[in-house]
Design an enzyme around this catalytic site. Sequence first.
Site, PDB file in Angstrom:
ATOM      1  N   TYR A  31       8.683   0.876  14.535  1.00  0.00           N
ATOM      2  CA  TYR A  31       9.501   0.159  13.563  1.00  0.00           C
ATOM      3  C   TYR A  31      10.227   1.148  12.653  1.00  0.00           C
ATOM      4  CZ  TYR A  31       5.152   0.728  10.811  1.00  0.00           C
ATOM      5  OH  TYR A  31       4.029   1.226  10.200  1.00  0.00           O
TER       6      TYR A  31
ATOM      7  N   ARG B 227       4.947   5.445   3.905  1.00  0.00           N
ATOM      8  CA  ARG B 227       3.839   5.493   2.952  1.00  0.00           C
ATOM      9  C   ARG B 227       4.184   6.315   1.709  1.00  0.00           C
ATOM     10  NH1 ARG B 227      -1.404   4.127   4.501  1.00  0.00           N
ATOM     11  NH2 ARG B 227      -1.521   3.198   6.577  1.00  0.00           N
TER      12      ARG B 227
ATOM     13  N   ASP C  10     -10.339   0.972   1.413  1.00  0.00           N
ATOM     14  CA  ASP C  10     -11.173   1.423   2.533  1.00  0.00           C
ATOM     15  C   ASP C  10     -12.591   1.768   2.110  1.00  0.00           C
ATOM     16  OD1 ASP C  10      -9.179   1.075   4.374  1.00  0.00           O
ATOM     17  OD2 ASP C  10      -8.727   3.200   4.640  1.00  0.00           O
TER      18      ASP C  10
END
Length: 391
Positions: A215, A107, A290
Amino acid sequence: MSGHDTLVVGGGIGGLAAALALTRAGRQVMVAEQAPQFAEIGAGLQLGPNAMRAFDRLGVHAAVIDAAVLPARAVIRDAVTGGELTVLDLGRPFRARYGYPYVVAHRHDVLSALLDACSAEPGLELRTGRTAIDVQERDEHAEVTFADGEVLTAGLLVGADGIRSQVRRLIDRSPPRFSGHVAYRGTITPSQLVVDPPPDDVTLWIGPGIHLMQYPVRRGELYNQVAVYERPASEREPRGDAEEFHAAFSIAHRKVRESVALLDPHRDWPVHDRDPLPSWTTAHAVLLGDAAHAMLQYLGQGACQALEDAVALADAVSSQPHCQDRARRQYEQRRVARASRCQTVARPWGDLWHTQDATLLALRNRVFRLRRPDDYTDLDWLYADPAKDAA
């Protein structure tokens, strides 16, 4: 009181993407971020072709790819037996179908790419340490009051301030919904891996009331891990419990248990979402990410949908430069139904991963085992280019 053309509240991935897109659409933009610096909570991020298409529009596609990993496959395994249930080929057929790859990234690396692009725009002002505590709609503008008493007004206010958005309170004052799921997240080095998947796979282990996602990120230098468990129905408070967490995973395969043991059991993230809203806008404010459509993580679409929002909002503003009312209606027409579908589909998809019903579990596993790695039909609605469909 200071007036602005466009004010974006929230400097996460969605907020910076919106600021960048709107600046390039001709707006003068200020971003107000509450944290002392621009940063993202958590580590791993899954970016479908729809997100990479948005990054291409924003001019940061290459920068995101450079710091990321392009996985060859997505693999779902049984968290109890360890057996492989199904594989999704993310290679050449996938990219040919959707025009862009599936990407996994850190991120911070994604935010940094957007922040660098925003910093290079002369008409874009970035401010940190700005905590919005009140938002009001006035006749000619929206008005935001910050914790230090500063008041800013804006002809267009973009609420990109997350699931507990202050801007959303102009439209909806209901609290977020606790899903009953609690996540534990962290990164490890490749040498710490207790499983031995091919280095570029996305691996998902699913079992009764639990799942583990793994991952690589940051060019394979780190592995992201997210373990989620469902709190017992009698204990559905929005919090995690270390003993419950380890008890939930006690049924799992040894490799899953050993992987989960590498996570800090005292750093929990209760998972919330919201019900879809029929409208995301007022006369002078719009919601994004969001703040508009917080969703569970089971489609991997939270950030992806925020990026789609950013591009769609800028397109609407650009196509209706003299009529903000038409622009916001165009934005809603393009985005509300699609993002709402993601919200509603994510819930049962998560339930299917975690099912404890023996009959449903057996049926789910049989269907998974029968599908081909290059069967993308269930993904077209998420990843296909809507512009090509329209043509």
